[in-house]
Design a protein around this motif. Structure first.
Motif, PDB file in Angstrom:
ATOM      1  N   PRO A  96      16.394 -33.877 -37.270  1.00 30.89           N
ATOM      2  CA  PRO A  96      15.810 -34.587 -36.127  1.00 30.89           C
ATOM      3  C   PRO A  96      14.496 -33.927 -35.705  1.00 30.89           C
ATOM      4  CG  PRO A  96      18.091 -33.953 -35.675  1.00 30.89           C
ATOM      5  CD  PRO A  96      17.691 -33.283 -36.945  1.00 30.89           C
ATOM      6  N   LEU A  97      13.564 -34.728 -35.235  1.00 30.34           N
ATOM      7  CA  LEU A  97      12.273 -34.257 -34.739  1.00 30.34           C
ATOM      8  C   LEU A  97      12.141 -34.669 -33.282  1.00 30.34           C
ATOM      9  CD1 LEU A  97       9.305 -33.242 -34.994  1.00 30.34           C
ATOM     10  CD2 LEU A  97       8.743 -35.545 -35.828  1.00 30.34           C
ATOM     11  N   ARG A  98      11.750 -33.736 -32.445  1.00 26.27           N
ATOM     12  CA  ARG A  98      11.513 -34.028 -31.039  1.00 26.27           C
ATOM     13  C   ARG A  98      10.173 -33.461 -30.622  1.00 26.27           C
ATOM     14  NH1 ARG A  98      14.774 -36.935 -32.582  1.00 26.27           N
ATOM     15  NH2 ARG A  98      16.967 -36.937 -32.059  1.00 26.27           N
ATOM     16  N   PHE A  99       9.319 -34.321 -30.091  1.00 23.88           N
ATOM     17  CA  PHE A  99       8.044 -33.892 -29.527  1.00 23.88           C
ATOM     18  C   PHE A  99       8.241 -33.651 -28.032  1.00 23.88           C
ATOM     19  CE2 PHE A  99       6.339 -36.326 -33.184  1.00 23.88           C
ATOM     20  CZ  PHE A  99       5.472 -35.379 -33.702  1.00 23.88           C
ATOM     21  N   ILE A 100       7.688 -32.546 -27.553  1.00 23.57           N
ATOM     22  CA  ILE A 100       7.676 -32.253 -26.125  1.00 23.57           C
ATOM     23  C   ILE A 100       6.234 -31.964 -25.743  1.00 23.57           C
ATOM     24  CG2 ILE A 100       8.442 -30.744 -24.257  1.00 23.57           C
ATOM     25  CD1 ILE A 100      10.976 -30.181 -25.878  1.00 23.57           C
ATOM     26  N   GLU A 101       5.675 -32.797 -24.893  1.00 25.10           N
ATOM     27  CA  GLU A 101       4.309 -32.582 -24.418  1.00 25.10           C
ATOM     28  C   GLU A 101       4.374 -31.910 -23.055  1.00 25.10           C
ATOM     29  OE1 GLU A 101       0.155 -34.952 -23.448  1.00 25.10           O
ATOM     30  OE2 GLU A 101       1.984 -36.106 -23.718  1.00 25.10           O
ATOM     31  N   VAL A 102       3.620 -30.841 -22.912  1.00 25.76           N
ATOM     32  CA  VAL A 102       3.522 -30.153 -21.633  1.00 25.76           C
ATOM     33  C   VAL A 102       2.106 -30.360 -21.117  1.00 25.76           C
ATOM     34  CG1 VAL A 102       3.709 -27.952 -20.413  1.00 25.76           C
ATOM     35  CG2 VAL A 102       5.238 -28.449 -22.339  1.00 25.76           C
ATOM     36  N   LEU A 103       2.027 -30.837 -19.890  1.00 27.03           N
ATOM     37  CA  LEU A 103       0.729 -31.035 -19.252  1.00 27.03           C
ATOM     38  C   LEU A 103       0.763 -30.401 -17.872  1.00 27.03           C
ATOM     39  CD1 LEU A 103       1.199 -33.452 -16.969  1.00 27.03           C
ATOM     40  CD2 LEU A 103       1.223 -34.860 -18.995  1.00 27.03           C
ATOM     41  N   CYS A 104      -0.402 -30.213 -17.319  1.00 27.07           N
ATOM     42  CA  CYS A 104      -0.526 -29.734 -15.946  1.00 27.07           C
ATOM     43  C   CYS A 104      -1.305 -30.804 -15.207  1.00 27.07           C
ATOM     44  CB  CYS A 104      -1.241 -28.388 -15.894  1.00 27.07           C
ATOM     45  SG  CYS A 104      -1.379 -27.725 -14.217  1.00 27.07           S
ATOM     46  N   SER A 105      -0.649 -31.484 -14.284  1.00 25.93           N
ATOM     47  CA  SER A 105      -1.250 -32.648 -13.631  1.00 25.93           C
ATOM     48  C   SER A 105      -2.304 -32.289 -12.582  1.00 25.93           C
ATOM     49  CB  SER A 105      -0.162 -33.514 -12.996  1.00 25.93           C
ATOM     50  OG  SER A 105       0.522 -32.778 -11.991  1.00 25.93           O
ATOM     51  N   ASP A 106      -2.416 -31.020 -12.231  1.00 27.83           N
ATOM     52  CA  ASP A 106      -3.419 -30.583 -11.258  1.00 27.83           C
ATOM     53  C   ASP A 106      -4.523 -29.830 -12.001  1.00 27.83           C
ATOM     54  OD1 ASP A 106      -4.941 -29.122  -9.379  1.00 27.83           O
ATOM     55  OD2 ASP A 106      -3.267 -29.084  -7.964  1.00 27.83           O
ATOM     56  N   PRO A 107      -5.707 -30.435 -12.138  1.00 36.43           N
ATOM     57  CA  PRO A 107      -6.786 -29.790 -12.892  1.00 36.43           C
ATOM     58  C   PRO A 107      -7.176 -28.416 -12.352  1.00 36.43           C
ATOM     59  CG  PRO A 107      -7.329 -32.082 -12.452  1.00 36.43           C
ATOM     60  CD  PRO A 107      -6.091 -31.764 -11.663  1.00 36.43           C
ATOM     61  N   GLU A 108      -7.134 -28.230 -11.037  1.00 40.11           N
ATOM     62  CA  GLU A 108      -7.502 -26.926 -10.468  1.00 40.11           C
ATOM     63  C   GLU A 108      -6.498 -25.855 -10.871  1.00 40.11           C
ATOM     64  OE1 GLU A 108      -8.254 -27.161  -6.277  1.00 40.11           O
ATOM     65  OE2 GLU A 108      -9.708 -28.775  -6.534  1.00 40.11           O
ATOM     66  N   VAL A 109      -5.216 -26.176 -10.850  1.00 41.27           N
ATOM     67  CA  VAL A 109      -4.184 -25.222 -11.263  1.00 41.27           C
ATOM     68  C   VAL A 109      -4.320 -24.943 -12.753  1.00 41.27           C
ATOM     69  CG1 VAL A 109      -1.688 -24.886 -11.540  1.00 41.27           C
ATOM     70  CG2 VAL A 109      -2.595 -25.856  -9.414  1.00 41.27           C
ATOM     71  N   HIS A 110      -4.540 -25.979 -13.533  1.00 44.72           N
ATOM     72  CA  HIS A 110      -4.696 -25.826 -14.981  1.00 44.72           C
ATOM     73  C   HIS A 110      -5.875 -24.893 -15.283  1.00 44.72           C
ATOM     74  CE1 HIS A 110      -4.956 -28.014 -19.151  1.00 44.72           C
ATOM     75  NE2 HIS A 110      -4.871 -26.704 -19.266  1.00 44.72           N
ATOM     76  N   GLN A 111      -7.004 -25.142 -14.655  1.00 44.71           N
ATOM     77  CA  GLN A 111      -8.181 -24.315 -14.891  1.00 44.71           C
ATOM     78  C   GLN A 111      -7.910 -22.871 -14.477  1.00 44.71           C
ATOM     79  OE1 GLN A 111     -11.735 -25.408 -12.717  1.00 44.71           O
ATOM     80  NE2 GLN A 111     -13.040 -24.309 -14.147  1.00 44.71           N
ATOM     81  N   ARG A 112      -7.280 -22.661 -13.343  1.00 50.60           N
ATOM     82  CA  ARG A 112      -6.971 -21.303 -12.881  1.00 50.60           C
ATOM     83  C   ARG A 112      -6.052 -20.586 -13.880  1.00 50.60           C
ATOM     84  NH1 ARG A 112      -5.469 -22.470  -8.047  1.00 50.60           N
ATOM     85  NH2 ARG A 112      -3.239 -22.550  -8.429  1.00 50.60           N
ATOM     86  N   ARG A 113      -5.024 -21.286 -14.359  1.00 46.74           N
ATOM     87  CA  ARG A 113      -4.117 -20.685 -15.343  1.00 46.74           C
ATOM     88  C   ARG A 113      -4.862 -20.302 -16.615  1.00 46.74           C
ATOM     89  NH1 ARG A 113       0.952 -24.893 -15.091  1.00 46.74           N
ATOM     90  NH2 ARG A 113       1.797 -24.229 -13.078  1.00 46.74           N
ATOM     91  N   LEU A 114      -5.707 -21.199 -17.072  1.00 48.49           N
ATOM     92  CA  LEU A 114      -6.460 -20.930 -18.299  1.00 48.49           C
ATOM     93  C   LEU A 114      -7.351 -19.709 -18.125  1.00 48.49           C
ATOM     94  CD1 LEU A 114      -7.185 -22.054 -21.177  1.00 48.49           C
ATOM     95  CD2 LEU A 114      -9.153 -23.093 -20.054  1.00 48.49           C
ATOM     96  N   LEU A 115      -8.047 -19.636 -17.012  1.00 46.04           N
ATOM     97  CA  LEU A 115      -8.978 -18.533 -16.784  1.00 46.04           C
ATOM     98  C   LEU A 115      -8.262 -17.204 -16.561  1.00 46.04           C
ATOM     99  CD1 LEU A 115     -11.596 -20.361 -14.529  1.00 46.04           C
ATOM    100  CD2 LEU A 115     -11.759 -19.822 -16.972  1.00 46.04           C
ATOM    101  N   GLN A 116      -7.026 -17.250 -16.068  1.00 45.71           N
ATOM    102  CA  GLN A 116      -6.279 -16.021 -15.785  1.00 45.71           C
ATOM    103  C   GLN A 116      -5.420 -15.554 -16.952  1.00 45.71           C
ATOM    104  OE1 GLN A 116      -4.098 -17.016 -12.230  1.00 45.71           O
ATOM    105  NE2 GLN A 116      -5.840 -16.575 -10.898  1.00 45.71           N
ATOM    106  N   ARG A 117      -5.207 -16.401 -17.940  1.00 41.81           N
ATOM    107  CA  ARG A 117      -4.285 -16.012 -19.010  1.00 41.81           C
ATOM    108  C   ARG A 117      -4.912 -14.961 -19.916  1.00 41.81           C
ATOM    109  NH1 ARG A 117      -3.055 -20.751 -23.517  1.00 41.81           N
ATOM    110  NH2 ARG A 117      -5.088 -20.599 -24.476  1.00 41.81           N
ATOM    111  N   ARG A 118      -4.068 -14.022 -20.297  1.00 44.31           N
ATOM    112  CA  ARG A 118      -4.472 -12.946 -21.197  1.00 44.31           C
ATOM    113  C   ARG A 118      -3.386 -12.783 -22.246  1.00 44.31           C
ATOM    114  NH1 ARG A 118      -8.339 -14.163 -19.257  1.00 44.31           N
ATOM    115  NH2 ARG A 118      -9.602 -13.131 -17.701  1.00 44.31           N
ATOM    116  N   ARG A 119      -3.628 -13.344 -23.413  1.00 40.64           N
ATOM    117  CA  ARG A 119      -2.658 -13.209 -24.496  1.00 40.64           C
ATOM    118  C   ARG A 119      -3.037 -12.011 -25.349  1.00 40.64           C
ATOM    119  NH1 ARG A 119      -2.813 -18.844 -27.282  1.00 40.64           N
ATOM    120  NH2 ARG A 119      -5.021 -18.373 -27.166  1.00 40.64           N
ATOM    121  N   ASP A 120      -2.083 -11.439 -25.991  1.00 37.52           N
ATOM    122  CA  ASP A 120      -2.334 -10.283 -26.846  1.00 37.52           C
ATOM    123  C   ASP A 120      -2.642 -10.758 -28.263  1.00 37.52           C
ATOM    124  OD1 ASP A 120      -2.562  -7.698 -27.743  1.00 37.52           O
ATOM    125  OD2 ASP A 120      -0.405  -7.406 -27.981  1.00 37.52           O
TER     126      ASP A 120
END
Length: 174
Positions: A96-120
């Motif tokens: 079986p195949l299942r697609f799960i799309e994750v979105l952030c409906s608030d552009p300001e929150v999305h932008q803040r998360r993107l700018l604050q994320r620090r992956r190794d």
């Protein structure tokens, strides 16, 4: 089962993928770390390393599916070609195949998360907000069924919703 996470960078798909992996005891195959490893191995960034990273993830997913494991793929999957490759893989492996799309409906929150994320991910630059907006504009319309999760909701709620969806779907036809 093959679970394919989709969504823009910084939307929260990796957090959901990791939570599902813990709950299901399933591996997560994330395209960004694979691409970063390809660069560290000396492949020039001008080469189609993104395509190569998807190909490596697909080959690794196939091996794990052959072992009878559920596999979670973590990638943007914004192009029809990427989605079709997962569809083909699930058919080939008869899972079986299942697609799960994750979105952030608030552009300001999305932008803040993107700018604050620090992956190794040494050598792997974080995308800019402008590049995410370009990807949003080019994000292909969906032809497949998918579960859509809004990451403004708490992670435990998103995880429970996804697990309930996967459990119901797992009982039905693949």
């Amino acid at each position: 089962m093959l679970i394919v996470m989709c969504g823009l960078p910084g939307a929260g798909k990796s957090a959901v993928a990791q939570a599902l992996a813990r709950a299901l005891r399933a591996p997560v195959l994330s395209v960004d770390p694979i691409e970063a490893a390809v660069w560290r191995a000396g492949v020039e960034r001008e080469q189609p390393t993104g395509v190569a990273a998807y190909a490596v993830a697909q080959a690794t997913a196939a091996e794990n599916l052959r072992l009878g494991l559920t596999v979670i793929v973590d990638a943007v999957n914004d192009a029809p070609e990427a989605r079709s490759a997962w569809i083909d893989l699930a058919r080939e492996q008869v899972v079986p195949l299942r697609f799960i799309e994750v979105l952030c409906s608030d552009p300001e929150v999305h932008q803040r998360r993107l700018l604050q994320r620090r992956r190794d991910l040494p050598g792997f630059p974080e995308p800019t907000w402008e590049s995410v907006q370009e990807r949003r504009a080019a994000f292909a319309d969906w032809q497949q069924e998918r579960l859509v999760l809004d990451s403004l909701r708490p992670l435990p709620e998103l995880t429970a919703h996804a697990l309930a969806h996967l459990s119901v779907d797992a009982a039905g036809p693949g």
